[in-house]
Design an enzyme around this catalytic site. Structure first.
Site, short mmCIF file in Angstrom:
data_model
loop_
_atom_site.label_atom_id
_atom_site.label_comp_id
_atom_site.label_asym_id
_atom_site.label_seq_id
_atom_site.Cartn_x
_atom_site.Cartn_y
_atom_site.Cartn_z
N HIS A 58 12.71 47.75 20.55
CA HIS A 58 11.43 47.82 21.21
C HIS A 58 11.04 49.12 21.99
O HIS A 58 9.90 49.52 21.70
CB HIS A 58 11.42 46.52 22.19
N GLU A 59 12.08 49.57 22.98
CA GLU A 59 11.61 50.76 23.70
C GLU A 59 11.74 52.05 22.84
O GLU A 59 10.82 52.89 22.92
CB GLU A 59 12.61 50.98 24.91
N HIS A 112 8.25 52.29 21.08
CA HIS A 112 7.12 52.66 21.99
C HIS A 112 7.30 54.48 21.64
O HIS A 112 6.32 55.03 21.67
CB HIS A 112 7.43 52.34 23.35
N HIS A 147 2.52 47.08 21.94
CA HIS A 147 2.98 45.87 22.03
C HIS A 147 2.01 45.07 20.77
O HIS A 147 1.00 45.65 20.71
CB HIS A 147 2.71 45.12 23.30
N TYR A 155 5.41 40.16 23.00
CA TYR A 155 5.95 39.42 24.29
C TYR A 155 6.47 38.17 24.00
O TYR A 155 5.69 37.39 23.01
CB TYR A 155 4.85 39.30 25.16
#
Length: 371
Positions: A160-161, A164, A170, A215
């Site tokens: 996920h990070e 980015h 997101h 999320y």
């Protein structure tokens, strides 16, 4: 001490950190140690004096870079060999976690043209340190990315990070999100920017509830048991998984970086996959990968149909199967061709990689796995 009052005081303190003295910063670092894991993203205010804004909970924006979410020039460059090489450096604060980070990033490299390489002298690189956040896209120079053992070190959280840093927002921030989820504003904590919507590049790919970038239903809820995001039209659709990249996550990376990759993720115990065009003949010069990744237990694989061009040593068309998530993993089944049946295969863990390759000559009907 009421948690909401604590959060308000903490948020106010962090908002003023850019004007704080070094002693004040030291006090804030001590306060950070008392935070629950799901508030780790606030650490970014303490550690980086160049950071002014945390956008959507874990995306760092530099001074004057509030519009970075629309960045057109922040992708990592592609080499002449077609690979996108992202130099990384891992802080000495990490020890056993290095293996977890390497495993998570290897999955990205296996399925896309992105390669994470150890930084040597590169000027632009990602430095992995303690925290739970990332910059958006390539910013130039030393680029911090935060991970931490408690709450931000699952395979999906690492990916996920890093996504980015590759340039992905997101999923629920997509411009078309209102057609797929409803934000329950009445249950969102005071910092409602965590649920902002942007004029995003959706790459012509569908909304992905299963994305590692989505999320969870209850993230940042101010009311225990009440969701902040509800999928529509079916509110029971799961969101917020952190087990690893979804099939569409892989497709998005490959499309954004123009990777010439045929790769798929099979994240369930049950499901089917087949060679391209099955049961019609597969195309010449194909090369595809399927990663079976299940939450736990061992992967079991059995083909119900198998027919590939027969050749000496299976040097023309073949299937090769690995006991892990990369072609550097131990081989479970070496190059195999001809007509089935294939033996049943069991991995030692929760991942198995299937490689298929064909040459420019005769083809056959291919293969199919169903369970």
């Amino acid at each position: 001490f009421p948690i909401k009052l604590f959060l308000r005081k903490l948020t106010a303190a962090l908002r003023t950190q850019l004007q704080s003295t070094e002693d004040d910063l030291g006090n804030l670092k001590m306060l950070y140690l008392l935070l629950p894991a799901n508030l780790a993203f606030l650490y970014s205010f303490v550690l980086s004096r160049s950071v002014q804004v945390v956008y959507e909970g874990d995306i760092l924006l530099r001074r004057g870079q509030r519009s970075a979410i629309n960045c057109e020039n922040c992708l990592w460059p592609k080499s002449r060999d077609g690979l996108v090489k992202v130099p990384i450096n891992i802080s000495s604060d990490f020890f056993t976690e290095r293996l977890w980070i390497a495993d998570a990033l290897q999955e990205v490299s296996t399925l896309t043209c992105v390669r994470f390489v150890n930084r040597t002298t590169e000027a632009d690189y990602v430095h992995i340190e303690r925290g739970c956040w990332s910059y958006f896209g390539k910013i130039g120079g030393r680029q911090a990315l935060g991970l931490m053992k408690n709450g931000c070190m699952d395979k999906g959280a690492i990916q996920h990070e890093m996504n980015h840093a590759l340039g992905f927002i997101h999923e629920q921030a997509r411009s078309d999100r209102d057609s797929f989820v409803k934000i329950m504003w009445e249950h969102v904590m005071a910092e409602q920017g965590n649920f902002g919507k942007v004029n995003s590049r959706n790459l012509g790919l569908p909304y992905d509830y299963a994305s590692v970038m989505h999320y969870g239903a209850f993230d940042f809820s101010s009311t225990p048991g009440e969701p902040t995001i509800v999928p529509i039209p079916d509110p029971s659709v799961p969101i917020g998984q952190r087990e690893g990249l979804s099939n569409l996550d892989v497709a998005k990376i490959n499309k954004l970086y123009k990777c010439n990759c045929c790769s798929f993720v099979l994240p369930k115990h049950e499901g089917s996959f087949s060679s391209v065009n099955y049961p019609s003949p597969y195309p010449n010069n194909s090369h595809c990968l399927w990663l079976i990744r299940i939450p736990q237990n061992k992967v079991f694989l059995q083909f119900e149909a198998f027919d590939l061009q027969l050749s000496s040593d299976c040097s023309s068309d073949y299937v090769k199967i690995y006991n892990g998530n990369s072609k550097n993993s131990p081989v479970l089944l070496d190059k195999y061709c001809g007509k089935g049946p294939l033996p049943s295969l069991v991995a030692s863990g929760s991942t198995m990689l299937i490689e298929f390759s064909s040459d420019d000559n005769v083809t056959a009907t291919g293969f199919r796995r169903f369970k």
